[in-house]
Write a protein that holds these residues in place. Structure first.
Motif, short mmCIF file in Angstrom:
data_model
loop_
_atom_site.label_atom_id
_atom_site.label_comp_id
_atom_site.label_asym_id
_atom_site.label_seq_id
_atom_site.Cartn_x
_atom_site.Cartn_y
_atom_site.Cartn_z
N GLY A 56 0.96 -0.91 0.09
CA GLY A 56 0.07 0.16 0.09
C GLY A 56 0.79 1.37 0.08
N GLU A 93 -4.01 7.37 -3.22
CA GLU A 93 -3.76 6.43 -2.23
C GLU A 93 -3.98 5.24 -3.12
OE1 GLU A 93 -7.50 6.91 -0.16
OE2 GLU A 93 -6.49 9.02 0.65
N VAL A 105 -3.53 0.60 -2.98
CA VAL A 105 -3.55 -0.80 -2.05
C VAL A 105 -3.44 -1.83 -3.14
CG1 VAL A 105 -4.43 -0.06 0.06
CG2 VAL A 105 -5.98 -1.02 -1.56
#
Length: 491
Positions: free
Chosen positions: A384, A423, A425
């Motif tokens: 991540g 972001e 992940v």
């Protein structure tokens, strides 16, 4: 009779002297064991050479939907891209009184799927044009090209700021949250203190790979703002290289590294000519801490890699050069009166407007990954990254002034905030049926967390390149999922 015999002996000896002499057998290719497996002596020299590389074929499903035609999320968006790459490495080493003299070269030949975009304004019917690698072409890239001698490195090598895993803590896709691993031209010196402790110092090229954007907001346009570009690109000529230092401790338990970099931001002019003047230079900086842990109780070969970084006026040390600098992601909306929703973001090193000084941009972030080996053939990882871009209040006043006036931001005032988070992940699984042949699947979920007030809208102009109409769009967070399938043979 004796005289005749003596004459014959002399004659036979003269003939023998004229006959070719059988040469001693020579081992033309001789193994060089000084530098590990795969090295051989170059015939007639004391230099050892190793030739290697890899061949890779991959397909990405729903690729890179963060900007351009892919971000448009319409008929111009690719549902897949394919790439083939062949890399050639040549490593030479010679023992000298100053230590090992080494040269290293890597060249890459590659072909990647292109895409189609709108052909331009003024057309009554739909038309597109292709951009990307040509049908019979492809690209060649000079990747590594450096000389190492007596602790010095000259040429294109991995930046001393980066960790050994760079932006790949346990993955195949490029992550923010750390310095990148793409090589850069530099002059560096590494001091080895023994016990796995080294310190490196370098002056490296900042052009292209380590400068994101220097925005002149007085040159902002509605078309640019719609893509996350908050001003005219106003980067001046190079004035000083980036100055980098790092300290590394590399031992059996793992690795610890601390890195710092100084980056000069040099802008061009406020206006079209040098008579308009320009802002003074401003130095930015970046700092990074990294940790790798080996010999985990979960299994042999398992690793955890973690990196955290902070930058001010040196954004590419966080959003490394393989991560986009602008974002424009479209999707549906439930807001009455809005055509679609849009998430935008823009990365810069600094921002200024006519007559002002540069306002440096702050970023920070981290990435990490854990890899577990199930057996010698199968491995899985999770990873991540989170990275943030933050503009000063003065920079926001410049940017929001252009944004509100050019795109009719509905909420205005407090609703305008160009800050954003990025972001990622994901998880990867690899299968290595035989040595040096790996099949992998990398599933990634990406989020653009923009900071415009909820319910804000903008009125965008027609964007022919991505077939978007002039309409009202809701400003909203966006996300996307992609899958990278790869097979790679190292040799």
């Amino acid at each position: 009779m004796l005289a005749s015999a003596a004459g014959l002996v002399v004659f036979d000896g003269a003939l023998a002297a004229d006959l070719p002499v059988k040469a001693k057998a020579i081992e033309y290719v001789k193994v060089c064991s000084l530098y590990g497996a795969g090295f051989y002596y170059i015939p007639g020299s004391d230099t050892c050479i190793q030739v290697g590389g890899y061949l890779r074929a991959e397909t990405t499903l729903v690729p890179g939907r963060v900007n351009g035609g892919s971000g448009a999320n319409n008929s111009l968006s690719n549902y897949y891209t394919m790439r083939s790459r062949d890399a050639l490495d040549i490593d030479t080493r010679t023992a000298t009184e100053y230590g090992v003299l080494r040269t290293f070269f890597e060249g890459r030949f590659q072909w990647t799927t292109g895409g189609y975009g709108g052909a331009g304004a003024g057309l009554t019917g739909g038309a597109t044009t292709y951009s990307g690698d040509a049908a019979g072409g492809g690209t060649f890239a000079l990747y590594y090209a450096f000389i190492q001698f007596a602790g010095f490195t000259f040429g294109q090598a991995q930046t001393q700021f980066a960790t050994p895993w760079a932006e790949y803590p346990a993955n195949n896709v490029e992550l923010p949250g750390s310095g990148g691993g793409d090589p850069v031209n530099q002059i560096a010196y590494t001091a080895d203190f023994g016990q796995g402790i080294t310190a490196s110092f370098s002056a490296q090229d900042q052009v292209a790979k380590y400068t994101s954007n220097i925005w002149n907001v007085s040159g902002a346009s509605a078309t640019g703002l719609a893509t996350g570009t908050y001003g005219a690109s106003d980067i001046g000529g190079s004035r000083a290289p980036d100055l980098v230092a790092s300290l590394r401790v590399d031992q059996a338990w793992g690795l610890f590294q601390a890195s710092v970099a100084a980056h000069d931001n040099h802008a061009a002019y406020y206006g079209a000519t040098e008579l308009t003047g320009h802002p003074s230079d401003k130095w930015g900086w970046a700092g990074q801490l990294a940790l790798s842990i080996k010999n985990l109780p979960t299994g042999p070969g398992d690793t955890i890699n973690l990196t955290g970084v902070y930058t001010n006026g040196a954004s590419r040390y966080n959003f490394q050069n393989l991560v986009p600098a602008t974002y424009a992601m479209y999707s549906g909306t439930g807001l009455t009166g809005a055509y679609q929703s849009l998430g935008i973001g823009g990365l810069s090193d600094s921002v200024f407007t006519a007559g002002s000084g540069q306002q440096l941009t702050t970023t920070y972030g981290f990435n990490g990954g854990y890899t577990h080996n199930w057996n010698p053939y199968w491995a899985s990882s999770i990873y991540g990254a989170w990275a943030a871009v933050r503009y000063s209040s003065t920079a926001k006043s410049y940017m929001c002034g252009a944004f509100v006036s050019s795109l009719a931001l509905s909420s205005g005032g407090p609703g305008c905030n160009p800050d954003f988070n990025y972001e990622v992940v994901g998880t990867r699984t690899t299968w290595t049926p035989v040595k040096n042949l790996t099949f992998s699947a990398d599933l990634t979920y990406t989020v653009l967390d923009q900071k415009y007030a909820g319910g804000s809208t903008v009125t965008l102009p027609v964007q022919t390149g991505i077939a978007k109409p002039g309409a009202t769009y809701e400003l909203k967070d966006q996300s996307t999922v992609s899958l990278l399938l790869r097979v790679q043979r190292n040799w």
